[in-house]
Design a protein around this motif. Structure first.
Motif, PDB file in Angstrom:
ATOM      1  N   LEU A  68      18.171  51.459  35.220  1.00 45.06           N
ATOM      2  CA  LEU A  68      19.357  51.204  34.391  1.00 45.06           C
ATOM      3  C   LEU A  68      18.960  51.006  32.930  1.00 45.06           C
ATOM      4  CD1 LEU A  68      21.502  48.867  36.673  1.00 45.06           C
ATOM      5  CD2 LEU A  68      21.956  51.260  36.066  1.00 45.06           C
ATOM      6  N   VAL A  69      17.884  50.265  32.697  1.00 40.94           N
ATOM      7  CA  VAL A  69      17.417  50.043  31.321  1.00 40.94           C
ATOM      8  C   VAL A  69      16.984  51.372  30.695  1.00 40.94           C
ATOM      9  CG1 VAL A  69      15.628  48.954  29.893  1.00 40.94           C
ATOM     10  CG2 VAL A  69      16.755  47.636  31.708  1.00 40.94           C
ATOM     11  N   ILE A  70      16.184  52.141  31.407  1.00 42.68           N
ATOM     12  CA  ILE A  70      15.689  53.415  30.879  1.00 42.68           C
ATOM     13  C   ILE A  70      16.845  54.380  30.630  1.00 42.68           C
ATOM     14  CG2 ILE A  70      14.331  55.477  31.437  1.00 42.68           C
ATOM     15  CD1 ILE A  70      12.442  53.543  33.031  1.00 42.68           C
ATOM     16  N   ASP A  71      17.717  54.516  31.610  1.00 39.55           N
ATOM     17  CA  ASP A  71      18.803  55.489  31.496  1.00 39.55           C
ATOM     18  C   ASP A  71      19.766  55.135  30.368  1.00 39.55           C
ATOM     19  OD1 ASP A  71      17.592  56.634  33.704  1.00 39.55           O
ATOM     20  OD2 ASP A  71      19.119  55.967  35.119  1.00 39.55           O
ATOM     21  N   ARG A  72      20.110  53.853  30.249  1.00 37.41           N
ATOM     22  CA  ARG A  72      21.041  53.455  29.193  1.00 37.41           C
ATOM     23  C   ARG A  72      20.383  53.559  27.819  1.00 37.41           C
ATOM     24  NH1 ARG A  72      26.530  53.217  28.410  1.00 37.41           N
ATOM     25  NH2 ARG A  72      27.011  51.589  26.882  1.00 37.41           N
ATOM     26  N   THR A  73      19.120  53.145  27.721  1.00 36.95           N
ATOM     27  CA  THR A  73      18.413  53.240  26.441  1.00 36.95           C
ATOM     28  C   THR A  73      18.335  54.682  25.976  1.00 36.95           C
ATOM     29  OG1 THR A  73      17.102  51.252  26.900  1.00 36.95           O
ATOM     30  CG2 THR A  73      16.223  52.780  25.260  1.00 36.95           C
ATOM     31  N   THR A  74      17.918  55.570  26.860  1.00 33.73           N
ATOM     32  CA  THR A  74      17.765  56.969  26.453  1.00 33.73           C
ATOM     33  C   THR A  74      19.118  57.617  26.176  1.00 33.73           C
ATOM     34  OG1 THR A  74      17.569  57.670  28.775  1.00 33.73           O
ATOM     35  CG2 THR A  74      15.522  57.248  27.569  1.00 33.73           C
ATOM     36  N   ALA A  75      20.144  57.228  26.897  1.00 35.51           N
ATOM     37  CA  ALA A  75      21.490  57.745  26.612  1.00 35.51           C
ATOM     38  C   ALA A  75      21.959  57.275  25.244  1.00 35.51           C
ATOM     39  CB  ALA A  75      22.473  57.308  27.697  1.00 35.51           C
ATOM     40  N   ARG A  76      21.780  55.979  24.964  1.00 33.10           N
ATOM     41  CA  ARG A  76      22.211  55.444  23.662  1.00 33.10           C
ATOM     42  C   ARG A  76      21.432  56.083  22.516  1.00 33.10           C
ATOM     43  NH1 ARG A  76      24.900  50.727  22.812  1.00 33.10           N
ATOM     44  NH2 ARG A  76      25.115  51.734  20.779  1.00 33.10           N
ATOM     45  N   CYS A  77      20.186  56.492  22.777  1.00 27.80           N
ATOM     46  CA  CYS A  77      19.381  57.184  21.757  1.00 27.80           C
ATOM     47  C   CYS A  77      19.712  58.672  21.678  1.00 27.80           C
ATOM     48  CB  CYS A  77      17.891  56.999  22.051  1.00 27.80           C
ATOM     49  SG  CYS A  77      17.283  55.337  21.752  1.00 27.80           S
ATOM     50  N   GLY A  78      20.591  59.155  22.562  1.00 25.24           N
ATOM     51  CA  GLY A  78      20.928  60.568  22.571  1.00 25.24           C
ATOM     52  C   GLY A  78      19.767  61.457  22.969  1.00 25.24           C
ATOM     53  N   CYS A  79      18.901  60.929  23.826  1.00 25.03           N
ATOM     54  CA  CYS A  79      17.699  61.668  24.226  1.00 25.03           C
ATOM     55  C   CYS A  79      17.955  62.418  25.529  1.00 25.03           C
ATOM     56  CB  CYS A  79      16.511  60.718  24.372  1.00 25.03           C
ATOM     57  SG  CYS A  79      14.966  61.615  24.656  1.00 25.03           S
ATOM     58  N   ASP A  80      18.517  63.625  25.387  1.00 22.62           N
ATOM     59  CA  ASP A  80      18.767  64.474  26.552  1.00 22.62           C
ATOM     60  C   ASP A  80      17.525  64.631  27.406  1.00 22.62           C
ATOM     61  OD1 ASP A  80      21.400  65.342  26.855  1.00 22.62           O
ATOM     62  OD2 ASP A  80      21.185  66.904  25.348  1.00 22.62           O
ATOM     63  N   TYR A  81      16.378  64.810  26.753  1.00 14.94           N
ATOM     64  CA  TYR A  81      15.158  65.066  27.498  1.00 14.94           C
ATOM     65  C   TYR A  81      14.864  63.937  28.488  1.00 14.94           C
ATOM     66  CZ  TYR A  81      10.678  66.183  29.170  1.00 14.94           C
ATOM     67  OH  TYR A  81       9.670  66.469  30.056  1.00 14.94           O
ATOM     68  N   GLU A  82      14.643  62.735  27.974  1.00 14.81           N
ATOM     69  CA  GLU A  82      14.186  61.644  28.852  1.00 14.81           C
ATOM     70  C   GLU A  82      15.291  61.171  29.779  1.00 14.81           C
ATOM     71  OE1 GLU A  82      10.898  59.401  30.212  1.00 14.81           O
ATOM     72  OE2 GLU A  82      11.066  61.145  28.919  1.00 14.81           O
ATOM     73  N   TRP A  83      16.521  61.135  29.274  1.00 16.76           N
ATOM     74  CA  TRP A  83      17.645  60.754  30.125  1.00 16.76           C
ATOM     75  C   TRP A  83      17.743  61.714  31.312  1.00 16.76           C
ATOM     76  CZ3 TRP A  83      22.169  63.186  31.647  1.00 16.76           C
ATOM     77  CH2 TRP A  83      23.106  62.376  32.290  1.00 16.76           C
ATOM     78  N   VAL A  85      15.481  63.734  32.669  1.00 18.72           N
ATOM     79  CA  VAL A  85      14.362  63.627  33.608  1.00 18.72           C
ATOM     80  C   VAL A  85      14.566  62.425  34.532  1.00 18.72           C
ATOM     81  CG1 VAL A  85      11.889  63.064  33.769  1.00 18.72           C
ATOM     82  CG2 VAL A  85      12.665  64.867  32.207  1.00 18.72           C
ATOM     83  N   HIS A  86      14.945  61.292  33.959  1.00 16.11           N
ATOM     84  CA  HIS A  86      15.115  60.092  34.795  1.00 16.11           C
ATOM     85  C   HIS A  86      16.313  60.199  35.727  1.00 16.11           C
ATOM     86  CE1 HIS A  86      11.991  57.127  33.943  1.00 16.11           C
ATOM     87  NE2 HIS A  86      11.777  57.926  32.917  1.00 16.11           N
ATOM     88  N   ILE A  87      17.406  60.776  35.268  1.00 16.04           N
ATOM     89  CA  ILE A  87      18.563  60.951  36.156  1.00 16.04           C
ATOM     90  C   ILE A  87      18.195  61.888  37.297  1.00 16.04           C
ATOM     91  CG2 ILE A  87      20.907  61.912  36.325  1.00 16.04           C
ATOM     92  CD1 ILE A  87      20.764  59.078  35.041  1.00 16.04           C
ATOM     93  N   ALA A  88      17.534  62.994  36.979  1.00 18.96           N
ATOM     94  CA  ALA A  88      17.153  63.960  38.013  1.00 18.96           C
ATOM     95  C   ALA A  88      16.183  63.362  39.024  1.00 18.96           C
ATOM     96  CB  ALA A  88      16.547  65.207  37.375  1.00 18.96           C
ATOM     97  N   CYS A  89      15.237  62.560  38.568  1.00 17.90           N
ATOM     98  CA  CYS A  89      14.173  62.053  39.445  1.00 17.90           C
ATOM     99  C   CYS A  89      14.511  60.740  40.138  1.00 17.90           C
ATOM    100  CB  CYS A  89      12.880  61.891  38.654  1.00 17.90           C
ATOM    101  SG  CYS A  89      12.187  63.455  38.084  1.00 17.90           S
ATOM    102  N   TYR A  90      15.353  59.917  39.532  1.00 23.37           N
ATOM    103  CA  TYR A  90      15.518  58.558  40.059  1.00 23.37           C
ATOM    104  C   TYR A  90      16.941  58.119  40.393  1.00 23.37           C
ATOM    105  CZ  TYR A  90      10.731  58.019  38.421  1.00 23.37           C
ATOM    106  OH  TYR A  90       9.390  58.179  38.215  1.00 23.37           O
ATOM    107  N   ALA A  91      17.963  58.782  39.880  1.00 25.13           N
ATOM    108  CA  ALA A  91      19.335  58.293  40.091  1.00 25.13           C
ATOM    109  C   ALA A  91      19.669  58.155  41.575  1.00 25.13           C
ATOM    110  CB  ALA A  91      20.348  59.194  39.381  1.00 25.13           C
ATOM    111  N   ASP A  92      19.367  59.175  42.356  1.00 24.28           N
ATOM    112  CA  ASP A  92      19.644  59.092  43.796  1.00 24.28           C
ATOM    113  C   ASP A  92      18.780  58.035  44.467  1.00 24.28           C
ATOM    114  OD1 ASP A  92      21.595  61.055  43.699  1.00 24.28           O
ATOM    115  OD2 ASP A  92      20.247  62.669  44.341  1.00 24.28           O
ATOM    116  N   ARG A  93      17.514  57.957  44.066  1.00 19.55           N
ATOM    117  CA  ARG A  93      16.582  56.995  44.679  1.00 19.55           C
ATOM    118  C   ARG A  93      17.051  55.553  44.514  1.00 19.55           C
ATOM    119  NH1 ARG A  93      10.543  58.907  42.775  1.00 19.55           N
ATOM    120  NH2 ARG A  93      10.889  61.114  43.118  1.00 19.55           N
ATOM    121  N   VAL A  94      17.697  55.249  43.381  1.00 22.59           N
ATOM    122  CA  VAL A  94      18.121  53.869  43.136  1.00 22.59           C
ATOM    123  C   VAL A  94      19.602  53.662  43.424  1.00 22.59           C
ATOM    124  CG1 VAL A  94      16.248  53.462  41.489  1.00 22.59           C
ATOM    125  CG2 VAL A  94      18.514  54.147  40.639  1.00 22.59           C
TER     126      VAL A  94
END
Length: 187
Positions: A68-83, A85-94
């Motif tokens: 949640l911290v990583i996804d929200r931080t990268t979204a607020r920074c407008g970082c399509d790349y890191e957001w 990657v984390h959504i694809a790799c971890y959203a379902d897992r968590v």
């Protein structure tokens, strides 16, 4: 958008191949971000200590809280790349629902999809992003949900992913082909 710093491609010099191998799980191809970062090998070496800590079980936050911290931080920074990657790799897992992923990208901690625990965590990320601090109204709600160790991890994790977002955005690292983009979730 054209990358400003091109990721390295194979064949890699031995020292680059070795560094990339330490940044990725065994058998996985290196992602564009890491192939960009290895253009500065001493910096990429530093990623191992920080990156491995923040992706390890040593972190006092749960895996879900971490994401949640990583996804929200990268979204607020407008970082399509890191957001992405984390959504694809971890959203379902968590266990993030589609509504939660959409809220992380474009919503608010007050959206009805969040528990009190999740909402206060997201509020902390937003506060750090907006003002680089936690105000006296938010602090008591945070300490009711998190230990001091968890709060310190939260603060540094948000800062770490600001740094990752700054680097990925400024270098214009292209999103991975398999990762979603923030615009995919616009209403």
């Amino acid at each position: 958008m054209t990358p400003r710093i091109e990721p390295l491609s194979e064949p890699y010099p031995p020292e680059v191949a070795e560094r990339l191998a330490t940044l990725m799980p065994p058998g996985q191809e290196p992602i564009r971000l890491f192939r960009t970062f290895v253009r500065n090998l001493p910096m990429a070496a530093g990623l191992n200590a920080w990156g491995r800590y923040y992706l390890s079980r040593q972190l006092s936050l749960s895996v879900r809280d971490r994401e949640l911290v990583i996804d929200r931080t990268t979204a607020r920074c407008g970082c399509d790349y890191e957001w992405g990657v984390h959504i694809a790799c971890y959203a379902d897992r968590v266990g993030l629902t589609r509504a939660q992923v959409r809220s992380i990208a474009h919503g608010s901690p007050s959206d009805p999809c969040w528990t009190t625990h999740d909402a206060v965590l997201l509020e902390a990320v937003d506060a750090l992003h907006d003002s680089a601090t936690i105000d006296d109204q938010l602090w008591p709600r945070l300490v009711a949900e998190f230990t001091h160790a968890q709060l310190l991890d939260l603060f540094l994790l948000a800062g770490w992913y600001h740094a990752i977002s700054f680097a990925a955005n400024a270098a214009r690292v292209e999103p991975e082909d398999w990762a979603p983009r923030l615009a995919d979730l616009l209403p």
